[in-house]
Design an enzyme around this catalytic site. Structure first.
Site, PDB file in Angstrom:
ATOM      1  N   CYS A  11     -17.997  -6.782  12.636  1.00 17.37           N
ATOM      2  CA  CYS A  11     -17.303  -7.744  13.508  1.00 17.37           C
ATOM      3  C   CYS A  11     -16.561  -7.076  14.660  1.00 17.37           C
ATOM      4  CB  CYS A  11     -16.334  -8.596  12.696  1.00 17.37           C
ATOM      5  SG  CYS A  11     -14.962  -7.654  11.968  1.00 17.37           S
ATOM      6  N   GLU A  48      -1.803  -1.350  -6.020  1.00 16.19           N
ATOM      7  CA  GLU A  48      -3.018  -0.729  -6.537  1.00 16.19           C
ATOM      8  C   GLU A  48      -2.687   0.090  -7.773  1.00 16.19           C
ATOM      9  OE1 GLU A  48      -6.730   2.051  -4.898  1.00 16.19           O
ATOM     10  OE2 GLU A  48      -4.930   1.715  -3.696  1.00 16.19           O
ATOM     11  N   CYS A  55     -14.519  -2.029  12.529  1.00 15.91           N
ATOM     12  CA  CYS A  55     -15.550  -2.572  11.661  1.00 15.91           C
ATOM     13  C   CYS A  55     -16.865  -2.634  12.436  1.00 15.91           C
ATOM     14  CB  CYS A  55     -15.154  -3.958  11.173  1.00 15.91           C
ATOM     15  SG  CYS A  55     -16.411  -4.777  10.160  1.00 15.91           S
ATOM     16  N   CYS A  79     -13.758  -9.721   8.024  1.00 15.18           N
ATOM     17  CA  CYS A  79     -15.066 -10.258   7.624  1.00 15.18           C
ATOM     18  C   CYS A  79     -15.479  -9.849   6.218  1.00 15.18           C
ATOM     19  CB  CYS A  79     -16.136  -9.831   8.621  1.00 15.18           C
ATOM     20  SG  CYS A  79     -16.422  -8.036   8.691  1.00 15.18           S
ATOM     21  N   CYS A 128     -13.246  -4.413   5.448  1.00 21.11           N
ATOM     22  CA  CYS A 128     -12.675  -5.100   6.599  1.00 21.11           C
ATOM     23  C   CYS A 128     -11.939  -6.349   6.122  1.00 21.11           C
ATOM     24  CB  CYS A 128     -13.772  -5.470   7.591  1.00 21.11           C
ATOM     25  SG  CYS A 128     -13.182  -6.419   9.022  1.00 21.11           S
ATOM     26  N   ASP A 148      -3.607   1.679   6.702  1.00 18.89           N
ATOM     27  CA  ASP A 148      -2.705   1.232   5.656  1.00 18.89           C
ATOM     28  C   ASP A 148      -2.470  -0.279   5.698  1.00 18.89           C
ATOM     29  OD1 ASP A 148      -2.499   3.877   4.882  1.00 18.89           O
ATOM     30  OD2 ASP A 148      -0.720   4.248   6.105  1.00 18.89           O
ATOM     31  N   ASP A 202       0.857  -1.186   0.000  1.00 19.11           N
ATOM     32  CA  ASP A 202       0.000   0.000   0.000  1.00 19.11           C
ATOM     33  C   ASP A 202       0.888   1.229   0.000  1.00 19.11           C
ATOM     34  OD1 ASP A 202      -2.702   1.332   0.355  1.00 19.11           O
ATOM     35  OD2 ASP A 202      -1.659   2.065   2.144  1.00 19.11           O
TER      36      ASP A 202
END
Length: 465
Positions: free
Chosen positions: A415, A331, A412, A396, A393, A422, A247
């Site tokens: 969960c 990315e 989250c 989950c 997340c 990051d 990232d």
């Protein structure tokens, strides 16, 4: 012809030949006129080899420096004249002029009395300048670049390319891969600092001499060599390829999925005071004076040292990542759009953000990963830029709301897991990259290797797990 030019149609045939000969001053092709035209056989690349550039610094003598400065100016002049010839030929007469016509025009320029100084420069170097112009027009016609622009003395990089007929390389038997390099029109070899040897017994395809803004001279040797791929990297105790999610950011240059980070160098920020002082000193100098040139050179040397430090750091980081992992996932970033200038009340803040992004050199980081993965048998997976890596997340797979840039950690709602912004993005990128990697690997034949670059935008749409 005037009617055809007004309608925008291309003039061809005998009329085009007459315009080139009588109006544009391009001589006819006289050599081998009676022979049938044959396609030019290109240089055949040796199978299993890759092209690599070896970069060396050299220190020319005063006579060599004068000759190189004249060569740089001649290459720039020929490039601009060829650009003007091709542009005016189409704009005024709708006649297409290519590399062959500009090469014949170069012969006329060298024979003309007012431009006889071109004879002091090797003709192969000037022809290479016209080839660079032809390549620029090819990219323009393909839609991958804008229209070529004229080169300027203090804005364009000083460079000259010598093909194999334009230089001599005598290899040193005691130090294979090094030796004496003598350029065309030069009487003595260059004082090259061989920081590392080239492949022994291999003659470079071409040499490019470059002078940067700081006044340093470099020799770039393009060679073809066999590069052995690295052994495959697997997760210990399994046959699963070792993958890492990367990232890119500004708080840290790179955050890995295991939580480790590579610090942002922040070179421009560290040397901001010195740069500001040098810039003020430059603006106090009178334009055209020698003191102004000295001040400009001091600024160029500082920027050159920052660029070298940035490049060295990126090289070490990307080499380590490629050696340790089989699959690297990043990315798809549109750096040009991210650094687009803004207007209004936020323009100062946006300018600072753009400066930090450019100082991080995300584009150079991705470029290094691409060719190193291709060299060493690794795979670079480029995830779609709209993939919600930050707000999904990793525990989950629930996609949450959009997060502001100031939010560095979040929990989250489904969960209750707490994530670092990051690290969570890097984990999601790794999982998505492995999914795309398996999708491509399963579709290949047993004897086919996984490609070096997998781009999500070029794959068929599949549901995200």
């Amino acid at each position: 012809m005037a009617a055809a030019a007004d309608q925008g149609t291309r003039v061809v045939g005998d009329e085009a030949g007459r315009v080139k000969r009588e109006v544009l001053g391009i001589p006819d092709q006289r050599k081998h006129r009676g022979r049938a035209a044959k396609p030019v056989a290109g240089r055949v690349k040796e199978p299993g080899t890759r092209q690599r550039v070896y970069r060396y610094r050299f220190h020319p003598t005063e006579s060599q420096a004068r000759q190189l400065v004249q060569t740089f100016g001649a290459c720039r002049w020929v490039y601009n004249e060829g650009l003007a010839l091709r542009t005016n030929a189409w704009r005024d007469h709708h006649v297409s002029v290519g590399f062959a016509e500009t090469s014949r025009a170069l012969t006329g320029w060298r024979r003309a009395e007012e431009t006889a100084w071109l004879q002091d420069v090797s003709s192969t170097v000037l022809q290479q300048s016209l080839r660079h112009l032809d390549s620029a027009f090819t990219r323009f016609f393909r839609g991958t670049a804008r229209h070529p622009r004229p080169k300027r003395r203090h804005r364009s990089r000083d460079s000259a390319t010598y093909v194999r007929t334009g230089f001599r390389l005598h290899e040193d038997p005691e130090r294979p891969g090094t030796g004496q390099v003598t350029l065309a029109k030069h009487n003595e070899p260059l004082d090259v600092r061989w920081s590392r040897p080239m492949p022994s017994g291999v003659t470079p395809i071409k040499l490019t001499v470059i002078r940067d803004r700081a006044g340093r001279y470099f020799l770039h040797a393009l060679v073809e060599e066999h590069i052995e791929p690295l052994p495959a990297a697997f997760t210990p105790g399994t046959t699963t390829p070792r993958a890492v999610g990367l990232d890119l950011g500004l708080a840290a240059l790179v955050t890995l999925d295991d939580g480790s980070t590579a610090a942002h160098p922040g070179l421009l920020k560290k040397h901001a005071k010195k740069l500001r002082r040098l810039q003020k000193d430059l603006h106090r100098k009178q334009k055209g004076s020698r003191n102004r040139g000295k001040a400009r050179e001091r600024i160029a040397k500082l920027h050159a040292s920052l660029s070298d430090a940035r490049q060295d750091g990126l090289d070490q980081l990307t080499t380590r990542l490629v050696r340790e992992n089989q699959v690297l996932v990043v990315e798809d970033l549109a750096v040009a759009q991210l650094t687009r200038a803004s207007s209004g009340a936020t323009r100062r803040g946006k300018a600072g953000l753009n400066r930090s992004i450019l100082d991080a050199a995300w584009g150079e980081f991705l470029r290094l990963l691409r060719y190193k993965c291709a060299w060493y048998g690794r795979t670079l997976v480029i995830v779609d830029r709209f993939f919600p890596s930050t707000r999904r997340c990793s525990a989950c797979r629930t996609k949450g709301e959009r997060l502001d840039l100031s939010v560095r950690s979040w929990s989250c709602a489904a969960c209750g897991a707490t994530h670092d912004r990051d690290v969570n993005a890097a984990v999601n990128l790794r999982d998505e990259g492995l999914r795309l990697y398996r999708q491509v690997a399963m579709a290949l034949a047993p004897d086919q290797a996984v490609p070096a670059v997998i781009r999500a935008s070029e794959l068929p749409r599949c549901p995200t797990t």
